[in-house]
Design a protein around this motif. Structure first.
Motif, PDB file in Angstrom:
ATOM      1  N   PHE A 147       2.650  22.655  25.021  1.00 41.61           N
ATOM      2  CA  PHE A 147       4.650  22.954  24.378  1.00 41.61           C
ATOM      3  C   PHE A 147       4.722  21.304  24.440  1.00 41.61           C
ATOM      4  O   PHE A 147       5.633  21.102  24.155  1.00 41.61           O
ATOM      5  N   THR A 148       4.601  20.640  25.680  1.00 37.79           N
ATOM      6  CA  THR A 148       5.469  19.550  26.306  1.00 37.79           C
ATOM      7  C   THR A 148       5.239  18.307  25.464  1.00 37.79           C
ATOM      8  O   THR A 148       5.704  17.751  24.868  1.00 37.79           O
ATOM      9  N   MET A 149       3.283  18.089  25.235  1.00 31.06           N
ATOM     10  CA  MET A 149       3.362  17.451  24.604  1.00 31.06           C
ATOM     11  C   MET A 149       3.699  17.679  23.133  1.00 31.06           C
ATOM     12  O   MET A 149       4.356  16.734  22.039  1.00 31.06           O
ATOM     13  N   LEU A 150       3.590  18.599  22.283  1.00 31.42           N
ATOM     14  CA  LEU A 150       4.116  19.640  21.207  1.00 31.42           C
ATOM     15  C   LEU A 150       5.880  18.988  20.808  1.00 31.42           C
ATOM     16  O   LEU A 150       6.363  18.353  19.679  1.00 31.42           O
ATOM     17  N   GLY A 151       6.348  19.434  21.624  1.00 32.28           N
ATOM     18  CA  GLY A 151       7.907  19.068  21.866  1.00 32.28           C
ATOM     19  C   GLY A 151       8.167  17.153  21.886  1.00 32.28           C
ATOM     20  O   GLY A 151       9.141  16.780  20.530  1.00 32.28           O
ATOM     21  N   MET A 152       7.000  16.304  22.619  1.00 29.52           N
ATOM     22  CA  MET A 152       7.431  15.405  22.464  1.00 29.52           C
ATOM     23  C   MET A 152       7.176  14.819  21.191  1.00 29.52           C
ATOM     24  O   MET A 152       7.587  13.519  20.164  1.00 29.52           O
ATOM     25  N   CYS A 153       5.906  14.994  20.511  1.00 28.82           N
ATOM     26  CA  CYS A 153       5.203  14.377  19.279  1.00 28.82           C
ATOM     27  C   CYS A 153       6.979  15.029  17.844  1.00 28.82           C
ATOM     28  O   CYS A 153       7.351  14.263  17.606  1.00 28.82           O
ATOM     29  N   LEU A 154       7.310  16.367  17.845  1.00 27.63           N
ATOM     30  CA  LEU A 154       8.308  16.674  17.079  1.00 27.63           C
ATOM     31  C   LEU A 154       9.729  15.784  16.968  1.00 27.63           C
ATOM     32  O   LEU A 154      10.120  15.343  16.444  1.00 27.63           O
ATOM     33  N   ASN A 155       9.516  15.312  18.090  1.00 31.94           N
ATOM     34  CA  ASN A 155      11.168  14.496  18.898  1.00 31.94           C
ATOM     35  C   ASN A 155      10.813  12.962  18.212  1.00 31.94           C
ATOM     36  O   ASN A 155      11.317  12.246  17.333  1.00 31.94           O
ATOM     37  N   THR A 156      10.033  12.616  18.963  1.00 27.57           N
ATOM     38  CA  THR A 156       9.175  10.882  18.187  1.00 27.57           C
ATOM     39  C   THR A 156       8.866  11.023  17.050  1.00 27.57           C
ATOM     40  O   THR A 156       9.478   9.360  16.474  1.00 27.57           O
ATOM     41  N   PHE A 157       8.464  11.646  16.382  1.00 24.60           N
ATOM     42  CA  PHE A 157       8.210  11.202  14.647  1.00 24.60           C
ATOM     43  C   PHE A 157       9.450  11.682  14.356  1.00 24.60           C
ATOM     44  O   PHE A 157       9.179  12.224  13.004  1.00 24.60           O
ATOM     45  N   GLN A 158      10.597  13.246  14.541  1.00 28.74           N
ATOM     46  CA  GLN A 158      11.652  13.764  14.576  1.00 28.74           C
ATOM     47  C   GLN A 158      10.818  14.491  12.731  1.00 28.74           C
ATOM     48  O   GLN A 158      11.587  14.010  11.508  1.00 28.74           O
ATOM     49  N   VAL A 159      10.230  15.176  13.264  1.00 22.87           N
ATOM     50  CA  VAL A 159       9.776  16.345  12.071  1.00 22.87           C
ATOM     51  C   VAL A 159      10.896  17.261  12.275  1.00 22.87           C
ATOM     52  O   VAL A 159      11.496  17.241  12.631  1.00 22.87           O
ATOM     53  N   ASP A 160      10.611  17.147  10.689  1.00 26.33           N
ATOM     54  CA  ASP A 160      11.387  18.510   9.561  1.00 26.33           C
ATOM     55  C   ASP A 160      12.759  19.234  10.915  1.00 26.33           C
ATOM     56  O   ASP A 160      12.539  20.552  11.933  1.00 26.33           O
ATOM     57  N   LEU A 161      13.750  19.034  10.538  1.00 28.07           N
ATOM     58  CA  LEU A 161      14.722  20.226  11.526  1.00 28.07           C
ATOM     59  C   LEU A 161      15.276  20.874  11.073  1.00 28.07           C
ATOM     60  O   LEU A 161      16.195  22.423  11.399  1.00 28.07           O
ATOM     61  N   GLN A 162      14.372  21.905   9.694  1.00 19.57           N
ATOM     62  CA  GLN A 162      15.203  22.800   9.065  1.00 19.57           C
ATOM     63  C   GLN A 162      16.211  22.940   8.814  1.00 19.57           C
ATOM     64  O   GLN A 162      17.115  24.080   9.966  1.00 19.57           O
ATOM     65  N   ALA A 163      16.995  22.502   8.194  1.00 27.31           N
ATOM     66  CA  ALA A 163      18.050  22.648   7.573  1.00 27.31           C
ATOM     67  C   ALA A 163      18.810  23.808   7.666  1.00 27.31           C
ATOM     68  O   ALA A 163      20.552  24.262   7.820  1.00 27.31           O
TER      69      ALA A 163
END
Length: 187
Positions: A147-163
């Protein structure tokens, strides 16, 4: 997508309902995607931890990395699985969470120490080992790592913040920190 990416996308959609979030990023490296998906599936669905504690590891790692996508995708699942709403709110606000159940409190303490301090005290380790055994602790570290790797991926690639979702953390907006009041320029 090339044939390998299409194959992986179909497998992911079959297991998870759709290809979204980090998988859209990881598919750029099919080998990484396959391994990340396998570890993620183990951590979320198959490891020795009960469901509520699997969800707790996800929320704790998401907050540690300010991964809003993960948090928003799992906060309701964690509450439905039995994590108290007061504990969820405390984690979101970076306060100490309190659990009525001693086992859950020991688990939270173990995860908090490794995430915050990068080490676990001997006392916390012994208490967690008594409740979860070595397999449970290895699975816990594997889940937190995933889940740490997941968080790093999401933040680095700015995955959809679900507006359509409320920002879950008071100190984060978009992909950055909100300056503390003392850090803001004064008029």
């Amino acid at each position: 997508m090339d044939p390998r990416q299409q194959e992986l996308a179909a497998r992911i959609a079959g297991r998870r309902g759709a290809v979204r979030g980090p998988f859209r990023v990881w598919l750029h490296s099919p080998e990484m995607c396959e391994r990340a998906e396998s570890l993620g599936a183990f951590a979320r669905f198959e490891c020795s931890l009960p469901k509520h504690l699997r969800e707790l590891t996800l929320l704790m790692a998401a907050r540690n990395w300010d991964a809003q996508y993960s948090w928003n995708a799992h906060v309701h699942q964690a509450i439905e699985a039995g994590i108290p709403q007061t504990a969820v709110k405390a984690i979101a606000e970076r306060r100490e969470a309190v659990f009525d159940n001693e086992v859950d409190q020991v688990f939270y303490q173990f995860c908090r120490e490794i995430l915050d301090e990068h080490f676990v005290t001997d006392e916390t380790f012994a208490r967690a080992l008594a409740h979860f055994g070595s397999k449970g602790l290895v699975d816990t570290i594997g889940a937190l790592g995933n889940f740490t790797m997941l968080g790093m991926c999401l933040n680095t690639f700015q995955v959809d913040l679900q507006a359509d979702k409320e920002p879950p953390f008071p100190d984060i907006r978009g992909y950055g920190r909100v300056p503390a009041a003392a850090d803001r320029p004064q008029p």
